[in-house]
Design a protein around this motif. Structure first.
Motif, PDB file in Angstrom:
ATOM      1  N   ASN A 114       0.816  -1.220   0.000  1.00  0.00           N
ATOM      2  CA  ASN A 114       0.000   0.000   0.000  1.00  0.00           C
ATOM      3  C   ASN A 114       0.849   1.269   0.000  1.00  0.00           C
ATOM      4  OD1 ASN A 114      -2.922  -0.824   0.272  1.00  0.00           O
ATOM      5  ND2 ASN A 114      -2.037  -2.003   1.945  1.00  0.00           N
ATOM      6  N   GLY A 115       1.834   1.318   0.879  1.00  0.00           N
ATOM      7  CA  GLY A 115       2.652   2.519   1.003  1.00  0.00           C
ATOM      8  C   GLY A 115       3.443   2.809  -0.267  1.00  0.00           C
ATOM      9  N   LEU A 121       1.741   6.831  -6.822  1.00  0.00           N
ATOM     10  CA  LEU A 121       0.599   7.627  -7.288  1.00  0.00           C
ATOM     11  C   LEU A 121       0.817   9.108  -7.016  1.00  0.00           C
ATOM     12  CD1 LEU A 121      -2.390   5.382  -6.155  1.00  0.00           C
ATOM     13  CD2 LEU A 121      -1.430   5.619  -8.460  1.00  0.00           C
ATOM     14  N   ALA A 122       1.480   9.411  -5.904  1.00  0.00           N
ATOM     15  CA  ALA A 122       1.697  10.811  -5.541  1.00  0.00           C
ATOM     16  C   ALA A 122       2.452  11.556  -6.645  1.00  0.00           C
ATOM     17  CB  ALA A 122       2.457  10.897  -4.218  1.00  0.00           C
ATOM     18  N   GLU A 123       3.326  10.831  -7.334  1.00  0.00           N
ATOM     19  CA  GLU A 123       4.059  11.456  -8.453  1.00  0.00           C
ATOM     20  C   GLU A 123       3.111  11.958  -9.538  1.00  0.00           C
ATOM     21  OE1 GLU A 123       6.903   8.661  -9.951  1.00  0.00           O
ATOM     22  OE2 GLU A 123       7.646   8.193  -7.928  1.00  0.00           O
ATOM     23  N   HIS A 124       1.945  11.351  -9.631  1.00  0.00           N
ATOM     24  CA  HIS A 124       0.950  11.759 -10.628  1.00  0.00           C
ATOM     25  C   HIS A 124      -0.122  12.677 -10.036  1.00  0.00           C
ATOM     26  CE1 HIS A 124       2.314   8.741 -13.616  1.00  0.00           C
ATOM     27  NE2 HIS A 124       2.556   7.984 -12.562  1.00  0.00           N
ATOM     28  N   GLY A 125       0.046  13.072  -8.775  1.00  0.00           N
ATOM     29  CA  GLY A 125      -0.994  13.879  -8.132  1.00  0.00           C
ATOM     30  C   GLY A 125      -2.249  13.071  -7.841  1.00  0.00           C
ATOM     31  N   LEU A 126      -2.080  11.750  -7.696  1.00  0.00           N
ATOM     32  CA  LEU A 126      -3.243  10.876  -7.467  1.00  0.00           C
ATOM     33  C   LEU A 126      -3.104  10.151  -6.136  1.00  0.00           C
ATOM     34  CD1 LEU A 126      -3.492   9.423 -11.071  1.00  0.00           C
ATOM     35  CD2 LEU A 126      -5.134  10.983  -9.993  1.00  0.00           C
ATOM     36  N   TRP A 127      -4.180   9.490  -5.741  1.00  0.00           N
ATOM     37  CA  TRP A 127      -4.236   8.892  -4.415  1.00  0.00           C
ATOM     38  C   TRP A 127      -5.259   7.767  -4.403  1.00  0.00           C
ATOM     39  CZ3 TRP A 127      -7.955  10.760  -0.237  1.00  0.00           C
ATOM     40  CH2 TRP A 127      -7.655  10.178   0.990  1.00  0.00           C
ATOM     41  N   TRP A 128      -4.879   6.618  -3.800  1.00  0.00           N
ATOM     42  CA  TRP A 128      -5.848   5.549  -3.540  1.00  0.00           C
ATOM     43  C   TRP A 128      -6.176   5.645  -2.056  1.00  0.00           C
ATOM     44  CZ3 TRP A 128      -5.638  -0.070  -1.924  1.00  0.00           C
ATOM     45  CH2 TRP A 128      -6.827  -0.722  -2.259  1.00  0.00           C
ATOM     46  N   SER A 129      -7.421   5.928  -1.726  1.00  0.00           N
ATOM     47  CA  SER A 129      -7.729   6.368  -0.367  1.00  0.00           C
ATOM     48  C   SER A 129      -7.690   5.300   0.737  1.00  0.00           C
ATOM     49  CB  SER A 129      -9.068   7.105  -0.349  1.00  0.00           C
ATOM     50  OG  SER A 129     -10.117   6.273  -0.745  1.00  0.00           O
ATOM     51  N   PRO A 130      -7.901   3.994   0.446  1.00  0.00           N
ATOM     52  CA  PRO A 130      -7.816   3.050   1.572  1.00  0.00           C
ATOM     53  C   PRO A 130      -6.504   3.174   2.335  1.00  0.00           C
ATOM     54  CG  PRO A 130      -8.833   1.978  -0.295  1.00  0.00           C
ATOM     55  CD  PRO A 130      -8.347   3.316  -0.776  1.00  0.00           C
ATOM     56  N   ASP A 131      -6.606   3.246   3.632  1.00  0.00           N
ATOM     57  CA  ASP A 131      -5.486   3.662   4.469  1.00  0.00           C
ATOM     58  C   ASP A 131      -5.430   2.866   5.760  1.00  0.00           C
ATOM     59  OD1 ASP A 131      -3.459   5.912   5.051  1.00  0.00           O
ATOM     60  OD2 ASP A 131      -4.782   6.056   6.784  1.00  0.00           O
ATOM     61  N   PRO A 132      -5.213   1.551   5.674  1.00  0.00           N
ATOM     62  CA  PRO A 132      -5.118   0.778   6.911  1.00  0.00           C
ATOM     63  C   PRO A 132      -3.903   1.210   7.718  1.00  0.00           C
ATOM     64  CG  PRO A 132      -4.390  -0.538   5.043  1.00  0.00           C
ATOM     65  CD  PRO A 132      -4.964   0.728   4.480  1.00  0.00           C
ATOM     66  N   ALA A 133      -3.981   1.018   9.035  1.00  0.00           N
ATOM     67  CA  ALA A 133      -2.870   1.425   9.899  1.00  0.00           C
ATOM     68  C   ALA A 133      -1.578   0.718   9.501  1.00  0.00           C
ATOM     69  CB  ALA A 133      -3.227   1.144  11.360  1.00  0.00           C
TER      70      ALA A 133
END
Lengths: 457, 457
Positions: A114-115, A121-133
């Motif tokens: 995930n990380g 994705l951040a390089e493209h200004g994008l984000w996958w929102s699922p964010d488990p601890a």
């Protein structure tokens, strides 16, 4: 017979099969602390969809169970494997196959961390929102197989809402592509949603088409609030939601959690308070929303402190992410995962305190307070949950169901919550779900004994 | 035998059964223009869950098919009923049972009209985001049974993402409660999602627990843009998404649509342009986002005009909602509903223009441009789609699938898209979906012949 299976796998998948006992031991548990009986016959470290198809075909031919796993960060025993079973690890299938900013989607293999996906994705200004601890070590495929939640669900939804399509290998080795590359699509039944959260019992998720969002830009102002009781803190959180706010994250820790955290990290973020709330806003109106939230928390008795800067905010969330290791340091943890309607959260904390007293066990409880998801936790010695703890856990499940909640908000049923499954689903739905399992996996070789205790019941 | 069924229903459900031919005719079609063969044996206007259970039990005992319907606004023939079938209308089950601002949810009966629910929720500062163009006359249950889309999906998601739980009556009359009252929940398989969009073929949705949002406050600035070609307009829309914007709504009309609208309403919002885009932003940063969108559209050749005020914005969206009546005024409409990945939208429009030429039919096409959902439409005389039109529609479906899209973004399969179902799903998935249908409805009495052409194939 298991020797024959192993020989076949080794011949067909050279360099991808291990029978080394230490490796098998490591690959047959998750973070639940639960240990299966005996050792699997082999573990396959699949490198392609075809590898997974081959494992399933071979296992089907021999009637050998297959337990799929990502990084093994599950908390419900869903990836536990034992005697006579094949472990199928997807860790090596870790490629991001496509990032499409035009279509706001990415196609990834199941084993991507995930990380690492986040960073790419951040390089493209994008984000996958699922964010488990566990995002720094857990896999996207594991997220999807469990319909994992995390810290941001109240605002950004659960994993199911961020997956457009899947490639799945069925029990008999057939490849099935479900879903699509478009936001909308209603052709036939939603098998994508059916697969998400099915815990490896309906098919092996090998690739996924992920729905992305534009990265959230700007500052993410953050505050902490301490309260003189956890019930007050829960009531304050609910009031904030009732007033129409949706913080990006709202994490609540009770005093027993704070004790564990303090002894593990040397720092008590509540400075001796009975409850600690960590709240973050994002988006264009984040600063104004933080102010409004602060006012509501104060009017409910919260002592509010706004984080100086992003560095302090990150440090506070980093501390929150130490909660699980802090509990692990106290013994084998059993982490429960009930969710209750938001207006029952304060009642739930009060009831957990009663159960602590009645059962004579300590139950440090953290909550994702924006969505009513509570993690009551227990510690014990060894690998077998003591009956006294099961009794307390069972009372917590009963409480959640009586409140119109659920026994698992985000961790899944796995092994550890099977015995309560029928209580939540009811007999008719339980039977229908079992029939769906039989339809997809008639021989019962996919993660047998997980979710449903036994198929012949 | 049908006389016996009717007698049983009339005896058990006095005042709720009609056999009046005019009433039956009205209750056995939808807005697709498709008419079934013959008339149903009776229509039941159910008033409670128990009524629905009674109908299903009676129908099961006699092997009589049951076709459930809300307001009959479907566009794919999903609610068409005929010879030997019972129509089960849920229109009278129109109560909002609970609105809980604390838990951000509402519990409603299936027959509640979307627009009426909107109004009732607004009093609490809440909102259910699914927003089909038919919202003033369509029902919540119909929305859910079709997983309806609408104008706001790119930003606010499809219906599936706004439903927490359902009460369903199974074919044999058993009541099944699936889902929950919490945002998160992963106990067992997601039967809520499986039911959503199942078009009355797996069970009858009688009640729903809806996930609400805080009402979006503030102005909703709106602009129009005209273009000298529809392909340019589509490319401009895609560019805007690529740049990270998510307008609340982004509606695109081509010249043939504008012609139909102009002759129906007397007004051409494009003032002679070849394509017309209507775009609205909402939320805290709406004004800034509208400016940014305007700049992108202009750089792609759009002539942009910002709406003076909310009244003008409402008038423009009112005009857009006249699109379907405007097409209906031209003859019987066949409204297609493909969705394509966003970066293929311009290609899709170009291809539709080619198909128009090749097949010698006019294909006015509107699009929800934020999610790549295109509605190519056809007009014809009478109730039978001419083969020439099916041929053109078939080419559009093939195009959508070849682009990685879907043959139906939001209207469903119903009767009219059955013949292409297997092309999208593939043989294995098609077979699995049919097995799921058989599992829920072994006697095949729920909306037979819809979605799947025939079960014995």
């Amino acid at each position: 017979m298991s020797a024959a299976v192993v020989a076949e796998l080794e011949a067909a998948l050279p360099g991808r099969v291990t029978t080394d006992p230490a490796a098998l031991r490591a690959l047959s548990t998750d973070r639940s602390g639960h240990v299966g009986e005996g050792l699997p016959v082999a573990a396959v470290l699949a490198e392609s969809v075809e590898d997974v198809q081959h494992v399933c075909r071979t296992a089907s031919a021999h009637g050998t169970p297959v337990v799929a796993r990502g990084a093994g960060t599950g908390l419900a025993g869903g990836a536990t494997a034992g005697d006579g079973e094949i472990v199928l690890s997807l860790e090596r299938m870790d490629r991001v196959l496509e990032v499409s900013p035009q279509n706001r989607l990415a196609v990834v293999q199941a084993g991507v961390i995930n990380g690492r996906l986040d960073a790419q994705l951040a390089e493209h200004g994008l984000w996958w929102s699922p964010d488990p601890a566990s995002k720094d070590i857990s896999t996207v495929g594991g997220n999807i197989a469990m319909n994992a939640g995390g810290l941001l669900c109240a605002k950004y939804g659960v994993t199911r809402e961020s997956v457009l399509g899947l490639t799945v290998v069925l029990a008999d080795g057939r490849r099935l592509d479900v879903g699509r590359r478009t936001v909308k699509g209603v052709t036939g039944y939603d098998l994508t949603a059916l697969m998400i959260g099915s815990e490896g019992t309906l098919g092996i998720i090998v690739e996924a088409t992920l729905r992305l969002r534009p990265a959230v830009s700007g500052e993410t102002p953050t505050l902490t609030a301490t309260f003189s009781s956890i019930v007050d803190a829960a009531a304050a959180s609910s009031a904030l939601v009732h007033a129409g706010h949706i913080p990006a994250a709202m994490e609540l820790l009770d005093r027993p959690c704070l004790d564990a955290l303090t002894s593990f990290t040397g720092e008590d973020p509540s400075q001796g308070g009975q409850a600690f709330l960590l709240l973050q806003c994002d988006g264009e109106s984040a600063a104004a929303e933080l102010q409004a939230c602060a006012a509501i928390l104060q009017s409910h008795g919260g002592r509010v402190q706004v984080a100086r800067d992003q560095a302090e905010a990150q440090r506070l969330f980093g501390l929150r992410r130490q909660m699980f290791p802090a509990l692990e340091a106290r013994g084998t943890p059993l982490i429960e995962d009930v969710a209750v309607p938001l207006d029952r959260m304060a009642d739930a904390f009060a009831e957990i305190r009663r159960i602590e007293q009645d059962c004579g066990v300590l139950i440090p409880t953290a909550a994702h307070a924006g969505d009513g998801n509570l993690h009551p936790t227990f510690s014990f010695e060894g690998h077998r949950v003591p009956e006294r703890i099961w009794e307390a856990a069972g009372r917590i499940f009963e409480m959640a169901l009586a409140m119109g909640g659920t026994l698992t908000g985000e961790h899944g049923v796995g092994l550890l919550k099977r015995r309560w499954l029928v209580d939540e689903l009811g007999a008719d739905q339980f039977a229908l779900q079992r029939q769906i399992k039989e339809l997809f996996d008639p021989a019962g070789i996919l993660n047998p004994g997980k979710v449903f205790a036994e198929l012949s019941r």
